[in-house]
Design an enzyme around this catalytic site. Structure first.
Site, PDB file in Angstrom:
ATOM      1  N   SER A   1      31.025  32.553  45.565  1.00 59.93           N
ATOM      2  CA  SER A   1      32.417  32.509  46.049  1.00 59.93           C
ATOM      3  C   SER A   1      32.737  31.282  46.881  1.00 59.93           C
ATOM      4  CB  SER A   1      32.735  33.732  46.918  1.00 59.93           C
ATOM      5  OG  SER A   1      32.381  34.901  46.262  1.00 59.93           O
TER       6      SER A   1
ATOM      7  N   THR B   1      33.254  34.282  50.764  1.00 60.67           N
ATOM      8  CA  THR B   1      33.872  33.129  51.439  1.00 60.67           C
ATOM      9  C   THR B   1      33.280  32.911  52.828  1.00 60.67           C
ATOM     10  OG1 THR B   1      35.930  33.434  50.303  1.00 60.67           O
ATOM     11  CG2 THR B   1      36.072  32.378  52.459  1.00 60.67           C
TER      12      THR B   1
ATOM     13  N   THR C   1      36.168  28.191  50.200  1.00 62.86           N
ATOM     14  CA  THR C   1      35.995  29.236  49.188  1.00 62.86           C
ATOM     15  C   THR C   1      36.299  28.717  47.787  1.00 62.86           C
ATOM     16  OG1 THR C   1      36.640  31.510  48.627  1.00 62.86           O
ATOM     17  CG2 THR C   1      38.404  30.041  49.298  1.00 62.86           C
TER      18      THR C   1
ATOM     19  N   ARG D   1      46.080  29.833  41.215  1.00 64.18           N
ATOM     20  CA  ARG D   1      46.168  30.784  42.324  1.00 64.18           C
ATOM     21  C   ARG D   1      45.475  30.208  43.570  1.00 64.18           C
ATOM     22  NH1 ARG D   1      42.320  33.449  45.897  1.00 64.18           N
ATOM     23  NH2 ARG D   1      43.239  35.399  46.572  1.00 64.18           N
TER      24      ARG D   1
ATOM     25  N   THR E   1      38.340  36.772  55.870  1.00 68.51           N
ATOM     26  CA  THR E   1      37.701  36.808  54.568  1.00 68.51           C
ATOM     27  C   THR E   1      38.215  38.056  53.851  1.00 68.51           C
ATOM     28  OG1 THR E   1      35.572  36.909  53.414  1.00 68.51           O
ATOM     29  CG2 THR E   1      35.699  38.046  55.506  1.00 68.51           C
ATOM     30  N   GLY E   2      38.151  38.023  52.525  1.00 73.13           N
ATOM     31  CA  GLY E   2      38.638  39.180  51.785  1.00 73.13           C
ATOM     32  C   GLY E   2      39.783  38.798  50.874  1.00 73.13           C
TER      33      GLY E   2
HETATM   34  C1  SD4 Z   1      40.569  34.296  48.792  1.00 69.26           C
HETATM   35  N1  SD4 Z   1      39.917  35.005  50.999  1.00 69.26           N
HETATM   36  O1  SD4 Z   1      40.664  33.304  48.076  1.00 69.26           O
HETATM   37  C2  SD4 Z   1      39.427  34.363  49.799  1.00 69.26           C
HETATM   38  C3  SD4 Z   1      38.280  35.029  49.158  1.00 69.26           C
HETATM   39  C4  SD4 Z   1      37.265  35.646  50.076  1.00 69.26           C
HETATM   40  O2  SD4 Z   1      35.331  36.738  50.411  1.00 69.26           O
HETATM   41  O3  SD4 Z   1      37.393  35.690  51.284  1.00 69.26           O
HETATM   42  N2  SD4 Z   1      36.210  36.193  49.587  1.00 69.26           N
HETATM   43  O4  SD4 Z   1      41.324  35.258  48.701  1.00 69.26           O
END
Ligand code: SD4
Length: 325
Positions: A84, A187, A205, A215, A238-239
């Protein structure tokens, strides 16, 4: 400041060595106020540990928390096991890996790149945007051109063996249901404070696996994936980026701290807000880290499983975050 807070602060800051009980206190009592030493560096997930180690060693070398934030996450950008972050990350649904990154210092300087291809260290390119251009954000082909102009090596566009295998597998059904749940994430967001109380942060990321081409998530959006203000503190996320952008997550946490919340309380409030604005909450994971200018820190996530690395000059440990569910 309450007597209890003063006491905790005194007893922990009074000690140069890390107290192992802090990690347990965090696990057992999410409302506890955690005091870190300065300098203090926090970063998301298990890869935060080697990233913190790289950041701390850079800090020892240059004394710059900004250098530490850049060098720390560069380590993750090169980590072949990470799917990621960096060019080895999982591609979009067209099979192309595109990267997002941001960097910020406590005086309000910031830079970011998004949807950038063929650049191994988007975090360093984000720093170029911050330091050498009059802009905050440069995306896509423009970011790649900036990289070329600045002498960054341009990598061959090919998927890493792991990413290629995963993409081939995904293509069999190629269902367009991109999610970041409790299993698929990685990330790196890193925030830090130096011994003089200056803050900085970085976030990098490859974003959501099999996303639509173009995107962009929260990580390069100042205020969503990262926000830093020397008057108050710093936060990173993160997320699932869409859920974090909707609430300006990192900015929200810094503003809550400005109003007097502890980092822990601010992270919890942001998660509550995120839950209230997203109805697909069972399918998404999001987590936040925060540090305030006193070196207190906090973390909170939607679901269990979020962890982070906490690094100081004398220790570097993983801590499990509490979560809403
Ligand atoms: C995203 N926040 O591109 C990032 C991905 C991520 O753990 O945090 N993954 O949405």
């Amino acid at each position: 400041m309450s007597e209890r807070r003063k006491f905790i602060k005194k007893s922990i800051l009074g000690s140069a060595i890390f107290l192992p009980s802090v990690a347990n206190a965090f696990k057992n009592s999410p409302k506890e106020i955690l005091i870190g030493e300065k300098p203090l560096i926090l970063s998301t997930w298990n890869h935060g540990l080697p990233a913190n180690a790289a950041a701390i060693s850079k800090y020892k070398e240059t004394g710059s928390i900004l250098d530490a934030m850049e060098t720390g996450v560069m380590d993750t950008e090169l980590d072949l096991s990470n799917l990621s972050v960096g060019l080895q990350g999982l591609p979009d649904r067209e099979g192309i890996t595109t990267l997002d990154a941001s960097i910020m210092t406590g005086d309000g300087s910031c830079g970011s790149v998004a949807f950038v291809r063929q650049v191994k260290h988007p975090i360093s390119l984000a720093r170029v945007v911050m330091e050498k251009t009059p802009h905050v954000m440069i995306v896509g082909e423009g970011a790649r051109q900036l990289a070329i102009a600045e002498g960054f090596p341009i990598e061959k566009e090919e998927l890493s063996p792991n990413a290629k295998a995963a993409y081939e597998k995904w293509k069999i059904n190629s269902k367009y249901k991109p999610i970041i749940n409790i299993e698929n994430h990685d990330t790196i967001g890193m925030i830090g404070i130096d011994s003089n109380g200056n803050l900085a942060g970085s976030c990098t990321t490859s974003g959501l696996a099999y996303k639509m081409h173009g995107r962009v998530g929260d990580s390069p959006i100042i205020g969503a994936g990262l926000y830093v203000d020397n008057e108050v503190g710093a936060a990173t996320a993160t997320g699932l980026g869409e859920s974090i952008i909707k609430i300006c997550g990192s900015f929200l946490i810094v503003e809550l701290m400005r109003q007097g919340r502890t980092p822990q309380e601010a992270c919890e409030e942001a998660v509550k807000r995120l839950i209230s604005k997203n109805d697909n909450i069972n399918d998404l994971q999001a987590g936040f880290l925060a540090i305030n200018k006193d070196g207190e820190f906090g973390a909170y996530a939607v679901h269990p499983g979020f962890n982070f690395a906490k690094g100081t000059l004398s220790s570097n440990i993983m801590i499990d975050s509490k979560s809403h569910f």
